[in-house]
Motif scaffolding. Structure first.
Motif, mmCIF file in Angstrom:
data_model
loop_
_atom_site.group_PDB
_atom_site.id
_atom_site.type_symbol
_atom_site.label_atom_id
_atom_site.label_comp_id
_atom_site.label_asym_id
_atom_site.label_seq_id
_atom_site.Cartn_x
_atom_site.Cartn_y
_atom_site.Cartn_z
ATOM 1 N N ALA A 134 -6.410 -0.952 1.277
ATOM 2 C CA ALA A 134 -6.991 0.489 0.637
ATOM 3 C C ALA A 134 -7.253 1.451 1.700
ATOM 4 O O ALA A 134 -7.213 2.632 1.229
ATOM 5 N N ILE A 135 -7.913 1.181 2.722
ATOM 6 C CA ILE A 135 -8.201 2.246 3.667
ATOM 7 C C ILE A 135 -7.187 2.703 4.415
ATOM 8 O O ILE A 135 -7.114 3.767 4.595
ATOM 9 N N THR A 136 -6.412 1.805 4.886
ATOM 10 C CA THR A 136 -4.959 2.175 5.686
ATOM 11 C C THR A 136 -3.818 2.710 5.028
ATOM 12 O O THR A 136 -3.222 3.336 5.587
ATOM 13 N N THR A 137 -3.628 2.424 3.858
ATOM 14 C CA THR A 137 -2.735 2.846 2.866
ATOM 15 C C THR A 137 -2.673 4.375 2.470
ATOM 16 O O THR A 137 -3.965 4.598 1.820
ATOM 17 N N CYS A 190 -8.681 8.752 -0.374
ATOM 18 C CA CYS A 190 -8.280 9.064 -1.710
ATOM 19 C C CYS A 190 -7.828 7.825 -2.173
ATOM 20 O O CYS A 190 -7.112 6.956 -1.881
ATOM 21 N N VAL A 191 -7.908 7.667 -3.749
ATOM 22 C CA VAL A 191 -7.358 6.721 -4.331
ATOM 23 C C VAL A 191 -6.281 7.163 -5.097
ATOM 24 O O VAL A 191 -6.512 8.302 -6.065
ATOM 25 N N GLY A 192 -5.056 6.916 -4.735
ATOM 26 C CA GLY A 192 -3.986 7.708 -5.516
ATOM 27 C C GLY A 192 -2.709 6.585 -5.858
ATOM 28 O O GLY A 192 -3.324 5.398 -5.995
ATOM 29 N N HIS A 193 -1.534 6.858 -5.736
ATOM 30 C CA HIS A 193 -0.493 6.281 -6.321
ATOM 31 C C HIS A 193 -0.311 4.864 -5.932
ATOM 32 O O HIS A 193 0.000 3.864 -6.245
ATOM 33 N N PHE A 194 -0.143 5.132 -4.392
ATOM 34 C CA PHE A 194 0.142 3.868 -3.601
ATOM 35 C C PHE A 194 -0.981 2.958 -3.118
ATOM 36 O O PHE A 194 -0.827 1.943 -2.501
ATOM 37 N N ASN A 195 -2.229 3.263 -3.235
ATOM 38 C CA ASN A 195 -3.325 2.450 -2.781
ATOM 39 C C ASN A 195 -4.451 2.386 -4.151
ATOM 40 O O ASN A 195 -5.378 1.659 -3.990
ATOM 41 N N HIS A 196 -3.950 2.516 -5.450
ATOM 42 C CA HIS A 196 -4.799 2.372 -6.448
ATOM 43 C C HIS A 196 -4.926 0.743 -6.719
ATOM 44 O O HIS A 196 -6.118 0.561 -7.020
ATOM 45 N N ARG A 197 -4.042 0.207 -6.772
ATOM 46 C CA ARG A 197 -3.825 -1.202 -6.918
ATOM 47 C C ARG A 197 -4.795 -1.781 -5.851
ATOM 48 O O ARG A 197 -5.620 -2.754 -6.194
ATOM 49 N N TYR A 198 -4.598 -1.842 -4.775
ATOM 50 C CA TYR A 198 -5.659 -2.177 -3.625
ATOM 51 C C TYR A 198 -6.847 -1.806 -4.037
ATOM 52 O O TYR A 198 -7.955 -2.755 -3.701
ATOM 53 N N PHE A 199 -7.215 -0.670 -4.271
ATOM 54 C CA PHE A 199 -8.755 -0.332 -4.570
ATOM 55 C C PHE A 199 -9.393 -1.084 -5.832
ATOM 56 O O PHE A 199 -10.356 -1.702 -5.542
ATOM 57 N N PHE A 200 -8.612 -1.272 -6.932
ATOM 58 C CA PHE A 200 -9.112 -2.003 -8.011
ATOM 59 C C PHE A 200 -9.198 -3.408 -7.639
ATOM 60 O O PHE A 200 -10.187 -4.252 -7.955
ATOM 61 N N SER A 201 -8.112 -4.109 -6.883
ATOM 62 C CA SER A 201 -8.047 -5.501 -6.676
ATOM 63 C C SER A 201 -9.307 -5.681 -5.687
ATOM 64 O O SER A 201 -10.175 -6.810 -5.771
ATOM 65 N N PHE A 202 -9.597 -4.905 -4.739
ATOM 66 C CA PHE A 202 -10.916 -5.004 -3.937
ATOM 67 C C PHE A 202 -12.185 -5.046 -4.793
ATOM 68 O O PHE A 202 -13.195 -5.850 -4.683
ATOM 69 N N CYS A 203 -12.333 -3.840 -5.953
ATOM 70 C CA CYS A 203 -13.507 -3.928 -6.661
ATOM 71 C C CYS A 203 -13.598 -5.430 -7.499
ATOM 72 O O CYS A 203 -14.690 -5.955 -7.687
#
Length: 361
Positions: A134-137, A190-203
């Motif tokens: 989520a940080i690097t993507t 930013c949480v957008g198209h390519f890292n939205h899934r990583y952000f939610f999975s981390f939460c």
């Protein structure tokens, strides 16, 4: 007699004329000032006139300095927030490895030992993997020179560039983001198209890990808390060694931290789960509410053009195309890209004919 009358009438006419001239000269400055005031007010209204101006626009203008301050503070403190997440998570992991895991290996039955070791390490791997991704993507940005097959629905007023559907400008990153959800200071990204899934999975996995730590460490927490109360409440205090006091305080610290994060992050995770089920982002949630109210006044029903139903929205979001993907792409670390390029979107068949201004917002 006639001469006197003529002289008298001439004098009276002269006096009346003098009075009229005096009144005219006295009222001239007042009329001139009034004309200038009306003309200036008309010019000011014509320059500031906007048919879209309302109370919301006025409040946004008043809070613009606050928005500017928050944007700049968030931009500079993003690195601090990321370091804070790493330090707090690392401290809990160290407490588990050096304090709790040896106690579990000595006192717990063998099946529970296997459960804690396997589940705990799997949860830790999922947390670290999704947070790093989520940080690097990069969330994704529209190209500076858009291709001919990309339909831009509006022009960004800050980038002065075409903006595809579901794209919004981030004032912190100073760029347009594809399918922007929000700017997360805890990711410094930013949480957008390519890292939205990583952000939610981390939460999700962080919440699961905190709940697991709080529930499994409940008995240890109360024992450590009772020991600390005895240390400060009894006279003379119990003769605990330094390592024992450090162990008690570490257990209490880890349990309180995990419980607090589980409540706060769990609420955020549930909110985003509801948004994913509806097929919308945090920004689109506010846009859709306004659009729904606008259509209700016209007697129409609003339908989200990007919703494929609850299960369909989750499949699109998680990238699940086959049954085995629920394991390989959801329960295991996976770097598969999201569906689509984020530059164009297929609308749901039931709302394909709905003509609204939602895309251009």
């Amino acid at each position: 007699m006639r001469t006197r009358r003529w002289i008298f009438s001439a004098v009276m006419r002269l006096l009346l004329r003098c009075l009229r001239i005096g009144q005219r000269h006295r009222s001239w400055p007042t009329q001139k000032v009034r004309q200038l005031w009306l003309y200036g007010r008309l010019c000011l209204r014509s320059l500031l006139y906007n048919s879209f101006t309302d109370s919301d626009t006025a409040l946004d203008a008043l809070f613009e300095p606050v928005y500017w301050l928050v944007d700049h503070i968030t931009r500079w403190f993003g690195v601090v927030f990321v370091a804070l997440v790493i330090i707090l998570t690392g401290s809990v992991v160290c407490i588990v490895y050096f304090c709790l895991l040896p106690l579990i290996l000595r006192t717990y039955p063998l099946p529970w030992v296997f459960w804690h070791v396997i589940y705990g390490h799997w949860n830790l791997v999922m947390i670290v993997f999704h947070y790093y991704m989520a940080i690097t993507t990069q969330p994704g940005c529209p190209p500076q020179q858009p291709k001919s097959d990309i339909a831009a629905v509006s022009i960004c007023r800050k980038c002065i560039a075409p903006k595809p559907a579901r794209t919004h400008h981030c004032s912190i990153c100073n760029r347009c983001v594809l399918k922007m959800d929000h700017h997360c200071p805890w990711l410094n990204n930013c949480v957008g198209h390519f890292n939205h899934r990583y952000f939610f999975s981390f939460c999700l996995f962080m919440t699961m890990g905190c709940i697991y730590s709080s529930v499994s460490g409940w008995d240890m927490f109360w024992e450590a808390y009772a020991a600390i109360e005895q240390t400060y409440g009894q006279t003379p205090p119990p003769n605990f060694t330094f390592s024992q006091r450090a162990f008690h305080k570490s257990v209490v610290y880890a349990w309180v931290l995990c419980s607090s994060v589980a409540l706060a992050l769990g609420a955020l995770m549930i909110w985003h789960a509801v948004l994913i089920t509806r097929g919308e982002t945090s920004i689109e949630r506010h846009i859709n509410r306004k659009e729904k109210k606008r259509l209700q006044k016209k007697g129409k029903v609003f339908r989200n053009p990007y919703s494929y139903g609850p299960l369909g929205n989750w499949k699109v979001f998680l990238g699940v195309e086959r049954k085995r993907h629920w394991v390989t792409r959801v329960l295991l670390p996976s770097t598969h890209p999201p569906k689509g390029s984020g530059l164009s979107w297929d609308t749901s068949p039931c709302v394909s004919e709905q003509k609204t201004d939602l895309l251009a917002i």
